[in-house]
Design a protein around this motif. Sequence first.
Motif, mmCIF file in Angstrom:
data_model
loop_
_atom_site.group_PDB
_atom_site.id
_atom_site.type_symbol
_atom_site.label_atom_id
_atom_site.label_comp_id
_atom_site.label_asym_id
_atom_site.label_seq_id
_atom_site.Cartn_x
_atom_site.Cartn_y
_atom_site.Cartn_z
ATOM 1 N N ARG A 128 0.837 -1.206 0.000
ATOM 2 C CA ARG A 128 0.000 0.000 0.000
ATOM 3 C C ARG A 128 0.874 1.259 0.000
ATOM 4 O O ARG A 128 0.497 2.279 -0.592
ATOM 5 C CB ARG A 128 -0.942 -0.015 1.193
ATOM 6 C CG ARG A 128 -2.053 -1.062 1.082
ATOM 7 C CD ARG A 128 -2.836 -1.200 2.372
ATOM 8 N NE ARG A 128 -3.574 0.029 2.690
ATOM 9 C CZ ARG A 128 -4.172 0.228 3.856
ATOM 10 N NH1 ARG A 128 -4.103 -0.687 4.817
ATOM 11 N NH2 ARG A 128 -4.837 1.361 4.067
ATOM 12 N N VAL A 129 2.036 1.189 0.628
ATOM 13 C CA VAL A 129 2.984 2.313 0.540
ATOM 14 C C VAL A 129 3.396 2.524 -0.918
ATOM 15 O O VAL A 129 3.393 3.660 -1.426
ATOM 16 C CB VAL A 129 4.239 2.052 1.405
ATOM 17 C CG1 VAL A 129 5.292 3.135 1.151
ATOM 18 C CG2 VAL A 129 3.887 2.006 2.886
ATOM 19 N N THR A 143 2.158 7.966 5.994
ATOM 20 C CA THR A 143 1.437 7.368 7.108
ATOM 21 C C THR A 143 1.604 5.854 7.124
ATOM 22 O O THR A 143 1.930 5.248 8.159
ATOM 23 C CB THR A 143 -0.061 7.717 7.035
ATOM 24 O OG1 THR A 143 -0.212 9.136 7.068
ATOM 25 C CG2 THR A 143 -0.827 7.084 8.184
ATOM 26 N N LEU A 144 1.370 5.216 5.989
ATOM 27 C CA LEU A 144 1.436 3.757 5.910
ATOM 28 C C LEU A 144 2.847 3.252 6.173
ATOM 29 O O LEU A 144 3.034 2.205 6.816
ATOM 30 C CB LEU A 144 0.957 3.290 4.538
ATOM 31 C CG LEU A 144 -0.529 3.518 4.261
ATOM 32 C CD1 LEU A 144 -0.832 3.345 2.778
ATOM 33 C CD2 LEU A 144 -1.381 2.563 5.101
ATOM 34 N N LEU A 145 3.855 3.990 5.711
ATOM 35 C CA LEU A 145 5.233 3.593 5.973
ATOM 36 C C LEU A 145 5.516 3.592 7.472
ATOM 37 O O LEU A 145 6.096 2.641 8.018
ATOM 38 C CB LEU A 145 6.195 4.532 5.254
ATOM 39 C CG LEU A 145 7.675 4.297 5.559
ATOM 40 C CD1 LEU A 145 8.151 2.987 4.938
ATOM 41 C CD2 LEU A 145 8.516 5.466 5.066
ATOM 42 N N ARG A 146 5.093 4.653 8.151
ATOM 43 C CA ARG A 146 5.352 4.750 9.598
ATOM 44 C C ARG A 146 4.588 3.686 10.378
ATOM 45 O O ARG A 146 5.101 3.126 11.361
ATOM 46 C CB ARG A 146 5.003 6.157 10.085
ATOM 47 C CG ARG A 146 5.953 7.217 9.553
ATOM 48 C CD ARG A 146 5.520 8.633 9.880
ATOM 49 N NE ARG A 146 6.400 9.594 9.230
ATOM 50 C CZ ARG A 146 7.553 10.012 9.735
ATOM 51 N NH1 ARG A 146 7.948 9.575 10.939
ATOM 52 N NH2 ARG A 146 8.301 10.876 9.082
ATOM 53 N N VAL A 147 3.382 3.374 9.934
ATOM 54 C CA VAL A 147 2.613 2.317 10.584
ATOM 55 C C VAL A 147 3.312 0.972 10.408
ATOM 56 O O VAL A 147 3.423 0.179 11.356
ATOM 57 C CB VAL A 147 1.181 2.271 10.016
ATOM 58 C CG1 VAL A 147 0.443 1.017 10.498
ATOM 59 C CG2 VAL A 147 0.409 3.522 10.414
ATOM 60 N N ALA A 148 3.807 0.700 9.191
ATOM 61 C CA ALA A 148 4.482 -0.572 8.925
ATOM 62 C C ALA A 148 5.760 -0.705 9.744
ATOM 63 O O ALA A 148 6.015 -1.750 10.355
ATOM 64 C CB ALA A 148 4.791 -0.686 7.431
ATOM 65 N N VAL A 149 6.584 0.345 9.770
ATOM 66 C CA VAL A 149 7.837 0.279 10.518
ATOM 67 C C VAL A 149 7.570 0.118 12.009
ATOM 68 O O VAL A 149 8.227 -0.670 12.700
ATOM 69 C CB VAL A 149 8.695 1.529 10.246
ATOM 70 C CG1 VAL A 149 9.902 1.574 11.183
ATOM 71 C CG2 VAL A 149 9.162 1.548 8.791
ATOM 72 N N THR A 150 6.594 0.849 12.527
ATOM 73 C CA THR A 150 6.242 0.725 13.942
ATOM 74 C C THR A 150 5.795 -0.701 14.273
ATOM 75 O O THR A 150 6.215 -1.286 15.280
ATOM 76 C CB THR A 150 5.129 1.714 14.309
ATOM 77 O OG1 THR A 150 5.585 3.049 14.094
ATOM 78 C CG2 THR A 150 4.702 1.551 15.760
ATOM 79 N N ARG A 151 4.945 -1.266 13.429
ATOM 80 C CA ARG A 151 4.462 -2.634 13.659
ATOM 81 C C ARG A 151 5.625 -3.627 13.691
ATOM 82 O O ARG A 151 5.676 -4.509 14.561
ATOM 83 C CB ARG A 151 3.465 -3.001 12.555
ATOM 84 C CG ARG A 151 2.865 -4.397 12.688
ATOM 85 C CD ARG A 151 1.931 -4.677 11.522
ATOM 86 N NE ARG A 151 1.394 -6.018 11.549
ATOM 87 C CZ ARG A 151 0.268 -6.386 12.152
ATOM 88 N NH1 ARG A 151 -0.454 -5.478 12.787
ATOM 89 N NH2 ARG A 151 -0.152 -7.639 12.125
ATOM 90 N N LEU A 152 6.565 -3.472 12.764
ATOM 91 C CA LEU A 152 7.704 -4.390 12.700
ATOM 92 C C LEU A 152 8.623 -4.227 13.908
ATOM 93 O O LEU A 152 9.130 -5.218 14.453
ATOM 94 C CB LEU A 152 8.480 -4.160 11.407
ATOM 95 C CG LEU A 152 7.766 -4.589 10.119
ATOM 96 C CD1 LEU A 152 8.538 -4.120 8.899
ATOM 97 C CD2 LEU A 152 7.584 -6.104 10.093
#
Length: 319
Positions: A128-129, A143-152
């Motif tokens: 999606r990024v 937004t999606l990048l930061r959500v993905a990195v935070t989740r990982l």
Amino acid sequence: MAGSGERARHWRYEALPDVDLLRARYVRKTFVRHTHEHFVIAGIVDGVEVFRHRGSDVTVGAGALALVNPDTAHTGRAAVPEGWRYGAVYPSPELVAAIAAETTAIRGTPGFVSPMLDDPYCVALVHRVLRAADEGNALAADTLLRVAVTRLLRSNGGPLPQRQVRTAGAHLAARARAVLEERMAEPPTLERLATDLGTSPFALLRAFRDVYGMPPHTWLTDARVRRARLLLDAGTAPAETAVAVGFTDQPHLNRHFARIVGVPPGAYQRERGPGADPRGRGPAARPREPGPAARPREPGPAARPRGRKNVQDARDAGT
């Protein structure tokens, strides 16, 4: 690449200046041992990849992510005949550290603990990024990048061990690396380098491999490709770049560049160099010269609107 069913696009989006982007399908591609200055977050959507990482083979299938920390030597190839299809984001260490400081309790330099994580939802986030970057949607991409990195980082993150030069072998390897960086275009032989550093060739070879995960000549090729990327980003022609970093000619650069970056230098530069579309769509369209006014057309039936849904991206994102 198209004839083999392989395709790849490596680009940057101006709204994500600290992130490289890649979407690819590989079948026969083999990535030689190399490193990245940035993190690797690669979400597999089809097929299976296997890569060598810290002395072990890591297998990653659909719905899982390959995760590599900066400056960590690794390879890459297909583990099944049909190859593998994936999308990847490569955030800088500075960006990941800033996200970790804001959203996690990790102390020290953040990184990934395991090189593989089974997380279909995060795979979809990565794609999606890429789709948001394709569409020029800066808010969604960031937004999606930061959500993905935070989740990982929350599920598979921790402090990276500090690389400290303590042993005599580590000091020797660091000195050899400094010489190779300074003399990249005209490096010495292994024997000459060892003699200048007051050691033997095999002692230097062992020390260098222990610290950097690869022998000096492999490290040098990797370093040349890194420097070539900087020159290509600045607009230097591939042929000139090849000579500047120490390759004999452009075909020599092409071969090594594609085996490490995944695309040829010309394709890489078209997506990222001066003149590329700021939204990451290759060369920007040149403004057209004004011409004579067109004769007004008679009004006709309204044209049926045509959708622009990107079916490939929808499949990639698992949506």
